[in-house]
Design a protein around this motif. Structure first.
Motif, PDB file in Angstrom:
ATOM      1  N   ASN A 174       0.832  -1.205   0.000  1.00 16.45           N
ATOM      2  CA  ASN A 174       0.000   0.000   0.000  1.00 16.45           C
ATOM      3  C   ASN A 174       0.866   1.255   0.000  1.00 16.45           C
ATOM      4  N   GLY A 175       0.322   2.319  -0.566  1.00 18.97           N
ATOM      5  CA  GLY A 175       0.947   3.614  -0.374  1.00 18.97           C
ATOM      6  C   GLY A 175       0.798   4.010   1.088  1.00 18.97           C
ATOM      7  N   VAL A 176       1.842   4.550   1.670  1.00 15.09           N
ATOM      8  CA  VAL A 176       1.832   4.940   3.082  1.00 15.09           C
ATOM      9  C   VAL A 176       2.415   6.342   3.214  1.00 15.09           C
ATOM     10  N   SER A 177       1.737   7.201   3.968  1.00 17.20           N
ATOM     11  CA  SER A 177       2.238   8.548   4.231  1.00 17.20           C
ATOM     12  C   SER A 177       2.239   8.815   5.728  1.00 17.20           C
ATOM     13  N   VAL A 178       3.331   9.400   6.201  1.00 14.86           N
ATOM     14  CA  VAL A 178       3.400   9.862   7.590  1.00 14.86           C
ATOM     15  C   VAL A 178       3.101  11.354   7.575  1.00 14.86           C
ATOM     16  N   VAL A 179       1.997  11.740   8.198  1.00 12.37           N
ATOM     17  CA  VAL A 179       1.583  13.143   8.242  1.00 12.37           C
ATOM     18  C   VAL A 179       1.497  13.553   9.713  1.00 12.37           C
ATOM     19  N   ARG A 180       2.552  14.183  10.194  1.00 14.95           N
ATOM     20  CA  ARG A 180       2.587  14.632  11.601  1.00 14.95           C
ATOM     21  C   ARG A 180       1.753  15.904  11.716  1.00 14.95           C
ATOM     22  N   PHE A 181       0.752  15.860  12.564  1.00 10.72           N
ATOM     23  CA  PHE A 181      -0.119  17.032  12.644  1.00 10.72           C
ATOM     24  C   PHE A 181       0.397  18.059  13.650  1.00 10.72           C
ATOM     25  N   ALA A 182       0.032  19.291  13.404  1.00 11.14           N
ATOM     26  CA  ALA A 182       0.327  20.399  14.317  1.00 11.14           C
ATOM     27  C   ALA A 182      -0.973  21.140  14.563  1.00 11.14           C
ATOM     28  N   THR A 183      -1.144  21.685  15.762  1.00 10.58           N
ATOM     29  CA  THR A 183      -2.417  22.318  16.112  1.00 10.58           C
ATOM     30  C   THR A 183      -2.293  23.833  16.190  1.00 10.58           C
ATOM     31  N   GLU A 184      -3.297  24.496  15.685  1.00 10.44           N
ATOM     32  CA  GLU A 184      -3.356  25.962  15.699  1.00 10.44           C
ATOM     33  C   GLU A 184      -4.774  26.381  16.078  1.00 10.44           C
ATOM     34  N   PRO A 185      -5.064  26.488  17.374  1.00 10.81           N
ATOM     35  CA  PRO A 185      -6.427  26.825  17.791  1.00 10.81           C
ATOM     36  C   PRO A 185      -6.827  28.214  17.326  1.00 10.81           C
ATOM     37  N   PRO A 186      -8.075  28.386  16.935  1.00 11.51           N
ATOM     38  CA  PRO A 186      -8.533  29.706  16.491  1.00 11.51           C
ATOM     39  C   PRO A 186      -8.587  30.684  17.658  1.00 11.51           C
ATOM     40  N   ALA A 187      -8.519  31.953  17.334  1.00  9.90           N
ATOM     41  CA  ALA A 187      -8.513  33.006  18.363  1.00  9.90           C
ATOM     42  C   ALA A 187      -9.749  32.937  19.252  1.00  9.90           C
ATOM     43  N   SER A 188     -10.873  32.466  18.703  1.00 15.87           N
ATOM     44  CA  SER A 188     -12.116  32.416  19.485  1.00 15.87           C
ATOM     45  C   SER A 188     -11.997  31.493  20.686  1.00 15.87           C
ATOM     46  N   LEU A 189     -11.127  30.459  20.586  1.00 13.03           N
ATOM     47  CA  LEU A 189     -10.959  29.537  21.701  1.00 13.03           C
ATOM     48  C   LEU A 189      -9.942  30.025  22.726  1.00 13.03           C
ATOM     49  N   LEU A 190      -9.279  31.142  22.408  1.00 15.50           N
ATOM     50  CA  LEU A 190      -8.259  31.660  23.323  1.00 15.50           C
ATOM     51  C   LEU A 190      -8.686  32.964  23.991  1.00 15.50           C
ATOM     52  N   ALA A 191      -9.932  33.357  23.764  1.00 18.18           N
ATOM     53  CA  ALA A 191     -10.406  34.633  24.311  1.00 18.18           C
ATOM     54  C   ALA A 191     -10.776  34.536  25.790  1.00 18.18           C
ATOM     55  N   THR A 192     -11.047  33.325  26.278  1.00 12.29           N
ATOM     56  CA  THR A 192     -11.440  33.134  27.674  1.00 12.29           C
ATOM     57  C   THR A 192     -10.250  33.367  28.590  1.00 12.29           C
ATOM     58  N   GLN A 193     -10.469  34.130  29.654  1.00 13.53           N
ATOM     59  CA  GLN A 193      -9.393  34.444  30.596  1.00 13.53           C
ATOM     60  C   GLN A 193      -9.062  33.235  31.469  1.00 13.53           C
ATOM     61  N   PRO A 194      -7.815  32.759  31.464  1.00 16.60           N
ATOM     62  CA  PRO A 194      -7.449  31.623  32.305  1.00 16.60           C
ATOM     63  C   PRO A 194      -7.769  31.835  33.780  1.00 16.60           C
ATOM     64  N   SER A 195      -7.588  33.046  34.270  1.00 16.66           N
ATOM     65  CA  SER A 195      -7.862  33.304  35.690  1.00 16.66           C
ATOM     66  C   SER A 195      -9.325  33.040  36.027  1.00 16.66           C
ATOM     67  N   ASP A 196     -10.222  33.356  35.104  1.00 18.92           N
ATOM     68  CA  ASP A 196     -11.649  33.099  35.330  1.00 18.92           C
ATOM     69  C   ASP A 196     -11.934  31.600  35.367  1.00 18.92           C
ATOM     70  N   VAL A 197     -11.287  30.862  34.481  1.00 19.01           N
ATOM     71  CA  VAL A 197     -11.499  29.415  34.428  1.00 19.01           C
ATOM     72  C   VAL A 197     -10.922  28.744  35.669  1.00 19.01           C
ATOM     73  N   ILE A 198      -9.748  29.179  36.079  1.00 18.58           N
ATOM     74  CA  ILE A 198      -9.118  28.633  37.284  1.00 18.58           C
ATOM     75  C   ILE A 198     -10.019  28.860  38.498  1.00 18.58           C
ATOM     76  N   ALA A 199     -10.572  30.055  38.606  1.00 20.15           N
ATOM     77  CA  ALA A 199     -11.472  30.359  39.723  1.00 20.15           C
ATOM     78  C   ALA A 199     -12.760  29.538  39.617  1.00 20.15           C
ATOM     79  N   HIS A 200     -13.268  29.357  38.401  1.00 23.40           N
ATOM     80  CA  HIS A 200     -14.504  28.610  38.193  1.00 23.40           C
ATOM     81  C   HIS A 200     -14.403  27.189  38.734  1.00 23.40           C
ATOM     82  N   TYR A 201     -13.246  26.568  38.555  1.00 23.88           N
ATOM     83  CA  TYR A 201     -13.069  25.187  39.008  1.00 23.88           C
ATOM     84  C   TYR A 201     -12.426  25.086  40.389  1.00 23.88           C
ATOM     85  N   GLY A 202     -12.203  26.224  41.025  1.00 25.68           N
ATOM     86  CA  GLY A 202     -11.644  26.206  42.377  1.00 25.68           C
ATOM     87  C   GLY A 202     -10.221  25.672  42.438  1.00 25.68           C
TER      88      GLY A 202
END
Length: 398
Positions: free
Chosen positions: A183-211
């Motif tokens: 069979n033809g075989v390809s190694v495709v190593r993926f890299a992640t680039e989250p969109p800006a919309s997923l990075l708008a949440t303030q970490p301090s708020d999330v940390i406080a939310h979960y105590g």
């Protein structure tokens, strides 16, 4: 009619609650294809009528993505490909209902992930083998589950599918477990680039939310046996006996269809050892919360016994978050030696790493995407697009 220049590829939905890494993989693939090679590939996502509307809406909201909802693809909601689907594809050579849906949507190519559509499939196809967990860790599979998975791989190979792998480690496993295929075989190593919309949440708020405290480690793995949460509990117990209290925040699905009750038994052990404040499981949390907790953590932990190419490690690399990883070949390959490693049964080594990082990190840090990320993501997109072009050319279509 004018010739279409975009390649229409059929993908089947992967529910996040069943395999968060798979869901995130496809979401990220669709995002980066649109961002770095717009119009080259049109992902057509085939989802079941029972699939989570919110998850589908996120994918449908990515420019260039088309979504088709059909009961033909309802099997994904159960977490297991229906035996009748596989039997029909093998016996008749065709999963006719799925093929009819592909034809109606003018598909050019099919991307098979954990589902075989038949050796008579009238479209070029790529079979993604994320890992070879059933061969590496056979004790975690029932006899039936083992052979269903192995048969699926073997029929895809025998049907001449072009095989996509995510690491050189997986390529070595393919050659070892399924030697002699052409069979033809390809190694495709993926890299992640989250969109800006997923990075708008303030970490301090999330940390406080979960105590959570301002300084903690993050373990965003689904609660499956091979993800090896037990070693983290053991390491925390060792640290507590040394007089050091550290906190590990864990998140992800708590359901393992292969071993019901695993999460409940582990958390019962956490309570009996007095580690309630040290091992905090947050459940299945929104993706923006995942990224917020990752960016603010002292380090990401991945104690897994088997990975094809870890999504969580890749996401940590995107932000420059330190990583503490099980010493398996793919983790070494993925981080090029740039992490802290421990044996999959060596809770003392893990405890030592946690202690060293906790005592050397004297203040909280919130990390942003690294400047070299775009280069890695563009390489991933180029490799994937090259793979699709090779498959079409081999099929004599383009």
């Amino acid at each position: 009619m004018p010739e279409r220049t975009s390649l229409r590829i059929a993908f089947t939905n992967i529910p996040r609650r069943l395999w968060a890494g798979g869901y995130n993989y496809q979401r990220n693939l669709f995002e980066v294809l649109n961002r770095h090679s717009p119009g080259t590939v049109v992902p057509v996502l085939f989802a079941g009528t029972a699939d989570d509307p919110g998850e589908i809406a996120v994918l449908a909201g990515i420019p260039g993505v088309e979504v088709v909802r059909s009961p033909v693809f309802d099997h994904a909601a159960t977490g297991l490909a229906r035996a009748t689907d596989l039997a029909r594809a093998i016996v008749f050579g065709l999963d006719a209902p799925a093929v009819a849906a592909f034809t109606a949507s003018q598909i050019d190519m099919v991307f098979e992930s954990a589902r075989f559509f038949g050796w008579r499939l009238p479209f070029p196809a790529v079979a993604w083998f994320p890992d070879f967990q059933h061969r590496l860790l056979p004790h975690l599979f029932s006899r039936r589950a083992y052979w269903r998975r192995d048969l699926g791989f073997r029929v895809q190979i025998a049907s001449g599918r072009h095989i996509m792998l995510s690491s050189a480690t997986a390529l070595g496993d393919l050659k070892r477990f399924y030697p002699g295929n052409s069979n033809g075989v390809s190694v495709v190593r993926f890299a992640t680039e989250p969109p800006a919309s997923l990075l708008a949440t303030q970490p301090s708020d999330v940390i406080a939310h979960y105590g959570l405290p301002s300084r903690y480690f993050y373990l965003p793995n689904q609660f499956w046996r091979h993800k090896n949460h037990q070693i983290v509990v053991d390491a925390l117990d060792l640290l507590k006996s040394r007089g050091l209290d550290v906190v590990v925040a864990a998140s992800g699905s708590t359901q393992d269809f292969r071993e019901s009750g695993l999460f409940e038994r582990t958390m019962s052990e956490v309570r009996s050892r007095g580690l309630d404040m040290n091992f905090k499981h947050l459940g299945m949390i929104p993706l923006d919360h995942v990224y917020a907790l990752l960016r603010a953590s002292m380090a990401l932990i991945n104690p897994s016994e088997c990975e094809g190419w870890s999504t969580t490690v890749e996401e940590a690399k995107s932000f420059g978050v330190p990583t503490i990883l099980s010493d398996i070949d793919v983790h070494r390959e993925q981080t090029e030696g740039g992490a802290r490693y421990f044996g999959i049964r060596d809770s003392e080594a893990l405890a030592d790493h946690l202690s060293e990082v906790a005592q050397s990190s004297d203040h909280a840090t919130i990390r942003n995407l690294l400047p070299n990320l775009e280069e890695r993501v563009k390489a991933f997109v180029a490799d994937f697009v090259r793979l699709t072009a090779d498959v079409m050319q081999t099929a004599g279509i383009r």
